[in-house]
Design a protein around this motif. Structure first.
Motif, mmCIF file in Angstrom:
data_model
loop_
_atom_site.group_PDB
_atom_site.id
_atom_site.type_symbol
_atom_site.label_atom_id
_atom_site.label_comp_id
_atom_site.label_asym_id
_atom_site.label_seq_id
_atom_site.Cartn_x
_atom_site.Cartn_y
_atom_site.Cartn_z
ATOM 1 N N UNK A 70 0.919 -1.075 -0.210
ATOM 2 C CA UNK A 70 0.011 0.077 0.050
ATOM 3 C C UNK A 70 1.037 1.266 -0.116
ATOM 4 N N UNK A 71 0.245 2.336 -0.357
ATOM 5 C CA UNK A 71 1.143 3.459 -0.515
ATOM 6 C C UNK A 71 0.866 4.023 1.025
ATOM 7 N N UNK A 72 2.199 4.978 1.343
ATOM 8 C CA UNK A 72 2.107 5.330 2.681
ATOM 9 C C UNK A 72 1.367 6.593 2.802
ATOM 10 N N UNK A 73 1.136 7.484 3.852
ATOM 11 C CA UNK A 73 0.752 8.474 3.921
ATOM 12 C C UNK A 73 1.722 9.716 3.353
ATOM 13 N N UNK A 74 2.876 9.670 3.252
ATOM 14 C CA UNK A 74 3.685 10.441 2.835
ATOM 15 C C UNK A 74 3.972 10.187 1.169
ATOM 16 N N UNK A 75 4.349 11.091 0.485
ATOM 17 C CA UNK A 75 4.575 10.771 -1.006
ATOM 18 C C UNK A 75 5.770 9.866 -1.142
ATOM 19 N N UNK A 76 5.658 8.939 -1.995
ATOM 20 C CA UNK A 76 6.837 8.122 -2.319
ATOM 21 C C UNK A 76 7.193 7.151 -1.123
ATOM 22 N N UNK A 77 6.145 6.616 -0.555
ATOM 23 C CA UNK A 77 6.318 5.833 0.611
ATOM 24 C C UNK A 77 5.720 4.406 0.346
ATOM 25 N N UNK A 78 5.753 3.426 0.715
ATOM 26 C CA UNK A 78 5.114 2.170 0.542
ATOM 27 C C UNK A 78 5.086 1.312 1.870
ATOM 28 N N UNK A 79 4.267 0.714 2.016
ATOM 29 C CA UNK A 79 4.295 -0.123 3.255
ATOM 30 C C UNK A 79 4.023 -1.827 2.647
ATOM 31 N N UNK A 80 4.404 -2.581 3.494
ATOM 32 C CA UNK A 80 4.231 -4.188 2.826
ATOM 33 C C UNK A 80 3.905 -4.934 4.148
ATOM 34 N N UNK A 81 2.291 -4.935 4.134
ATOM 35 C CA UNK A 81 1.847 -6.007 5.261
ATOM 36 C C UNK A 81 2.074 -7.426 5.048
#
Length: 115
Positions: A70-81
């Motif tokens: 998923x995209x994180x709250x900040x630009x150009x960030x991603x998360x992997x659950x």
């Protein structure tokens, strides 16, 4: 441009972990970010990718239904659950970014996930 990953660690089989990756530096556009992994003695393999413009995601069949990018709250960030982790998920996980559509030019330092 730098990619910084966080969130790796050790977990029992069936458990969950969440990885994050933040890109910083002079970034003029956003195309996609992805996660790769490399297990001991094996080649690096693609896990999942997120295309920012469309929101389209792709997953390797080995993680489909268990991992979510998923995209994180900040630009150009991603998360992997990562849920329902298995011993075969043990690897160093790398974040990668393609800001221009010309390939993954930027890589993080990697974070260890041990199941």
């Amino acid at each position: 441009v730098q990619l910084v990953e966080s969130g790796g660690g050790s977990v029992q089989a069936g458990g969950s972990l969440r990885l994050s990756c933040a890109a910083s530096g002079e970034i003029d556009s956003s195309y996609c970010m992805a996660w790769f992994r490399q297990a001991p003695g094996k080649e690096r393999e693609g896990v999942t990718v997120l295309y920012f413009g469309s929101g389209v995601t792709y997953y390797d069949e080995t993680v489909e239904g268990r991992f979510t990018i998923s995209a994180g709250d900040a630009k150009n960030t991603v998360n992997l659950q990562m849920d329902h982790l298995r011993p075969e998920d043990t690897a160093v996980y790398y974040c990668a970014a393609d800001f221009t559509g010309r390939g993954f030019q930027y890589w993080g330092q990697g974070t260890q996930v041990t199941v």
